[in-house]
Motif scaffolding. Structure first.
Motif, mmCIF file in Angstrom:
data_model
loop_
_atom_site.group_PDB
_atom_site.id
_atom_site.type_symbol
_atom_site.label_atom_id
_atom_site.label_comp_id
_atom_site.label_asym_id
_atom_site.label_seq_id
_atom_site.Cartn_x
_atom_site.Cartn_y
_atom_site.Cartn_z
ATOM 1 N N GLY A 19 0.825 -1.219 0.000
ATOM 2 C CA GLY A 19 0.000 0.000 0.000
ATOM 3 C C GLY A 19 0.852 1.258 0.000
ATOM 4 N N ARG A 20 1.920 1.256 0.786
ATOM 5 C CA ARG A 20 2.778 2.443 0.853
ATOM 6 C C ARG A 20 3.519 2.680 -0.460
ATOM 7 N NH1 ARG A 20 4.425 4.542 5.500
ATOM 8 N NH2 ARG A 20 6.634 4.505 4.984
ATOM 9 N N MET A 23 1.087 4.241 -2.733
ATOM 10 C CA MET A 23 0.913 5.661 -2.395
ATOM 11 C C MET A 23 2.099 6.485 -2.871
ATOM 12 S SD MET A 23 -0.516 5.732 1.439
ATOM 13 C CE MET A 23 -1.295 4.248 1.976
ATOM 14 N N GLN A 25 3.952 5.965 -5.264
ATOM 15 C CA GLN A 25 3.937 6.065 -6.718
ATOM 16 C C GLN A 25 2.803 6.973 -7.221
ATOM 17 O OE1 GLN A 25 6.373 4.623 -8.309
ATOM 18 N NE2 GLN A 25 5.742 4.988 -10.410
ATOM 19 N N TYR A 26 1.615 6.814 -6.635
ATOM 20 C CA TYR A 26 0.457 7.482 -7.222
ATOM 21 C C TYR A 26 -0.116 8.616 -6.370
ATOM 22 C CZ TYR A 26 0.796 3.247 -10.017
ATOM 23 O OH TYR A 26 1.279 2.233 -10.806
ATOM 24 N N GLN A 27 0.036 8.557 -5.057
ATOM 25 C CA GLN A 27 -0.555 9.585 -4.189
ATOM 26 C C GLN A 27 0.423 9.951 -3.082
ATOM 27 O OE1 GLN A 27 -4.795 9.707 -3.760
ATOM 28 N NE2 GLN A 27 -4.001 10.116 -5.778
ATOM 29 N N PRO A 28 1.600 10.473 -3.426
ATOM 30 C CA PRO A 28 2.634 10.656 -2.398
ATOM 31 C C PRO A 28 2.192 11.534 -1.230
ATOM 32 C CG PRO A 28 3.339 11.544 -4.532
ATOM 33 C CD PRO A 28 2.059 10.829 -4.764
ATOM 34 N N GLU A 29 1.235 12.425 -1.471
ATOM 35 C CA GLU A 29 0.836 13.311 -0.362
ATOM 36 C C GLU A 29 0.189 12.531 0.783
ATOM 37 O OE1 GLU A 29 -0.311 13.503 -3.458
ATOM 38 O OE2 GLU A 29 -2.444 13.008 -3.277
ATOM 39 N N MET A 30 -0.390 11.360 0.469
ATOM 40 C CA MET A 30 -1.015 10.554 1.533
ATOM 41 C C MET A 30 0.005 10.091 2.575
ATOM 42 S SD MET A 30 -3.800 8.119 -0.283
ATOM 43 C CE MET A 30 -4.448 7.368 1.193
ATOM 44 N N LEU A 31 1.263 9.961 2.122
ATOM 45 C CA LEU A 31 2.303 9.462 3.042
ATOM 46 C C LEU A 31 2.611 10.447 4.154
ATOM 47 C CD1 LEU A 31 4.718 7.885 0.431
ATOM 48 C CD2 LEU A 31 3.346 6.664 2.101
ATOM 49 N N ARG A 33 0.373 11.721 6.081
ATOM 50 C CA ARG A 33 -0.557 11.539 7.209
ATOM 51 C C ARG A 33 0.134 10.832 8.357
ATOM 52 N NH1 ARG A 33 -6.097 9.644 4.247
ATOM 53 N NH2 ARG A 33 -5.986 11.227 2.627
ATOM 54 N N ILE A 36 -0.267 7.042 8.840
ATOM 55 C CA ILE A 36 0.383 6.270 7.774
ATOM 56 C C ILE A 36 1.901 6.264 7.972
ATOM 57 C CG2 ILE A 36 0.830 6.211 5.270
ATOM 58 C CD1 ILE A 36 -2.065 7.031 4.858
#
Ligand code: HEM
Length: 120
Positions: A19-20, A23, A25-31, A33, A36
């Motif tokens: 999952g990380r 993230m 790769q596609y949604q780095p801003e989520m990391l 949080r 997370i």
């Protein structure tokens, strides 16, 4: 019971890692949080603690325990490769990703076989 908890953390660590990477790769801003960021440390810590608990519960140090040493070392290799996967970009990231998954697979192989070498 403890073994099932250990196995649950194995699954969570594997899913969490994949999952990380997705993230990163596609949604780095989520990391960014907080939970997370924190979760891989907590999961790896609990995986390690349940593993140590199992060693004592099963009295595994009484026999030949090279496989336990191998698991411990490989777990740190797994963490190192996982960090590399997160830090690298492009092709290098995917090579590190493959190596991390292979390492996890190797640890699982060692866990079942209670043998250090892959082919045994
Ligand atoms: C990424 C890290 C790890 C993975 C993927 C992993 C995986 C597994 C698996 C799949 C089993 C079940 C084996 C079976 O039913 O025969 C297991 C059991 C066990 N693991 Fe781990 N483990 C990890 C880390 C550790 C660590 C760090 C230790 C020790 C410090 C440890 C100690 C044990 C012990 C003692 C058992 C019980 C063996 C048995 O009762 O058959 N594990 N692990």
């Amino acid at each position: 019971m403890l073994k099932h908890i250990h196995l649950l953390f194995v699954a969570l660590v594997a899913i969490g890692f994949i999952g990380r990477v997705a993230m990163a790769q596609y949604q780095p801003e989520m990391l960014q949080r907080k939970w997370i960021k924190l979760s891989p440390h907590i999961l790896a810590g609990l995986l390690l603690l349940t593993g140590i608990g199992l060693v004592f519960q099963g009295d595994w140090l009484a026999g030949s325990y090279a496989w336990i040493v191998a698991k411990l070392i490989l777990m740190f290799v797994f963490i190192g490769l996982g960090l590399m996967t997160m830090r690298e970009q492009g092709q290098k990231r995917w090579i590190a990703f493959g190596a991390t998954l292979f390492c996890l697979f190797y640890i699982i192989k060692v866990a079942f076989a209670k043998q250090v070498f892959f082919f045994l």
